[in-house]
Design an enzyme around this catalytic site. Structure first.
Site, mmCIF file in Angstrom:
data_model
loop_
_atom_site.group_PDB
_atom_site.id
_atom_site.type_symbol
_atom_site.label_atom_id
_atom_site.label_comp_id
_atom_site.label_asym_id
_atom_site.label_seq_id
_atom_site.Cartn_x
_atom_site.Cartn_y
_atom_site.Cartn_z
ATOM 1 N N ALA A 117 0.841 -1.199 0.113
ATOM 2 C CA ALA A 117 0.122 -0.128 -0.104
ATOM 3 C C ALA A 117 1.136 1.236 -0.068
ATOM 4 C CB ALA A 117 -0.890 0.125 1.192
ATOM 5 N N ASP A 158 -0.483 -9.333 -2.942
ATOM 6 C CA ASP A 158 -0.714 -8.077 -1.958
ATOM 7 C C ASP A 158 -0.861 -7.075 -3.195
ATOM 8 O OD1 ASP A 158 -0.467 -9.705 0.008
ATOM 9 O OD2 ASP A 158 1.091 -8.291 1.026
HETATM 10 O O1 PMV Z 1 2.191 -10.488 5.254
HETATM 11 P P1 PMV Z 1 1.651 -10.085 3.949
HETATM 12 O O2 PMV Z 1 0.392 -9.305 4.367
HETATM 13 O O3 PMV Z 1 2.582 -9.696 3.430
HETATM 14 O O4 PMV Z 1 1.044 -11.292 3.340
HETATM 15 C C1 PMV Z 1 2.096 -12.287 2.618
HETATM 16 C C2 PMV Z 1 1.263 -13.414 2.024
HETATM 17 C C3 PMV Z 1 2.084 -14.618 1.806
HETATM 18 O O5 PMV Z 1 1.249 -15.736 1.100
HETATM 19 C C4 PMV Z 1 2.706 -15.146 3.088
HETATM 20 C C5 PMV Z 1 3.128 -14.203 0.713
HETATM 21 C C6 PMV Z 1 2.845 -14.076 -0.521
HETATM 22 O O6 PMV Z 1 3.802 -13.317 -1.304
HETATM 23 O O7 PMV Z 1 1.791 -14.221 -1.063
#
Ligand code: PMV
Length: 319
Positions: A117, A158
């Site tokens: 973000a 994300d």
């Molecule tokens: O922790 P966050 O919000 O960056 O979520 C990452 C999600 C994962 O599946 C753990 C990593 C990814 O790149 O998809």
């Protein structure tokens, strides 16, 4: 230029984190209750570009003639400077005299997409200030580049959900599939208050795959199957069936070693207070958990999460 501002929301992964890095699908939704906002205004001549982040008491400068640093583990460089440098390079312009001020209500390293973000809002503000605004299709790969700096091997989920601000059924390396949420549902989001870098949990899961490819591959397959079941439930409006799927997804994430005592306690407290299901969301070992909750039960679930130690509780409606 006129002063302007740009923003980007947080995100919640509903199902499929970690397995999505290894080719399984995942489902994520934007979280508009938290946002990064970047204000851009002209700076005095000769200043270069100044990036203020008063929330974390940091300021970074980009001086004319400074090139891009090689891949660096410095999280602040990657979070604040690198997105702006990418924006300047797509605009093909020298470093402008520009002041960027960042405000964020997204907790850092807690599974709500703060890094993506921040990158999206910084690139939007910089390119708009240079009269070269980007559409989302052009922005998305740039935010993915920044994600690579943060995570090493991000799946891309994300940046996709945050840039397009739409629910997404996501498979790494394929175009995102928007899908319909037939019946809105409520989530209570509980923050453990512990930040946990996604880079570490992703790398630990990779070590687990290397050590036990068959067992861990089977866990990924089970997660993938429940993501498909969750999509069907969301599209058909049979929301009640999502609760048990969340509980199962949490149990599989425990087996991948990315839960924590505090995440488990918050999920358990939410279930006992009437949530239909609960799981960690994002990278894990800290950060946030989500609880699917009938509207009447939201106050009890929120209260139970606070009593179990959540430092912040957000309620959001999906769809
Ligand atoms: O922790 P966050 O919000 O960056 O979520 C990452 C999600 C994962 O599946 C753990 C990593 C990814 O790149 O998809």
């Amino acid at each position: 230029m006129q002063p302007l501002s740009a923003s980007a929301p947080g995100k919640i992964i509903l199902f499929g984190e970690h397995a999505v890095v290894h080719g399984q699908p995942a489902i994520a939704v934007p979280l508009a209750a938290v946002q990064v906002t970047v204000c851009a205004e002209p700076a005095p001549p000769g200043t270069g570009t100044v990036i203020h982040a008063p929330d974390v008491d940091q300021t970074r400068f980009i001086k004319p003639g400074t090139g891009e640093s090689a891949d660096t583990p410095d999280p602040l460089y990657n979070a604040l400077v690198y997105p702006v440098k990418l924006a300047l390079s797509v605009c093909d312009q020298p470093v402008p005299d520009l002041a960027l001020t960042v405000r964020s209500t997204i907790p850092i390293a807690s599974g709500l997409g703060s890094g993506a973000a921040l990158a999206a809002a910084l690139i939007r503000a910089t390119t708009a200030a240079l009269d070269h605004p980007l559409d989302n299709d052009a922005l998305n790969p740039l935010v993915y580049e920044v994600e690579k700096r943060h995570h090493g091997t991000p799946s891309g989920i994300d940046n996709t959900v945050i840039v397009y601000e739409r629910p997404v059924f996501f498979v790494r390396g394929t175009p995102p599939e928007p899908f319909t949420i037939t019946r809105p549902f409520s989530l209570v989001v509980g923050d453990t208050g512990h930040s946990s870098p996604t880079r570490l949990t992703v790398s630990d899961v990779r070590s687990l795959v290397d050590a036990e490819p068959d067992r861990v591959g089977a866990l990924f397959e089970q997660i993938g199957a429940l993501v498909h079941a969750a999509r069907t439930a969301i599209e058909s409006g049979t929301i009640e069936t999502l609760g048990p799927l969340m509980n199962t997804n949490h149990a599989l994430l425990q087996e991948l070693t990315v839960s924590s005592g505090q995440l488990d306690r918050l999920c358990e407290a939410a279930r006992r207070a009437g949530a239909l299901g609960a799981k960690l969301s994002g990278g894990g070992r800290g950060g946030n958990m989500i609880a699917l909750t009938q509207p009447d039960d939201i106050p009890a679930v929120a209260q139970a999460l606070r009593a179990a130690g959540a430092v912040r509780v957000i309620h959001t409606t999906v769809g």
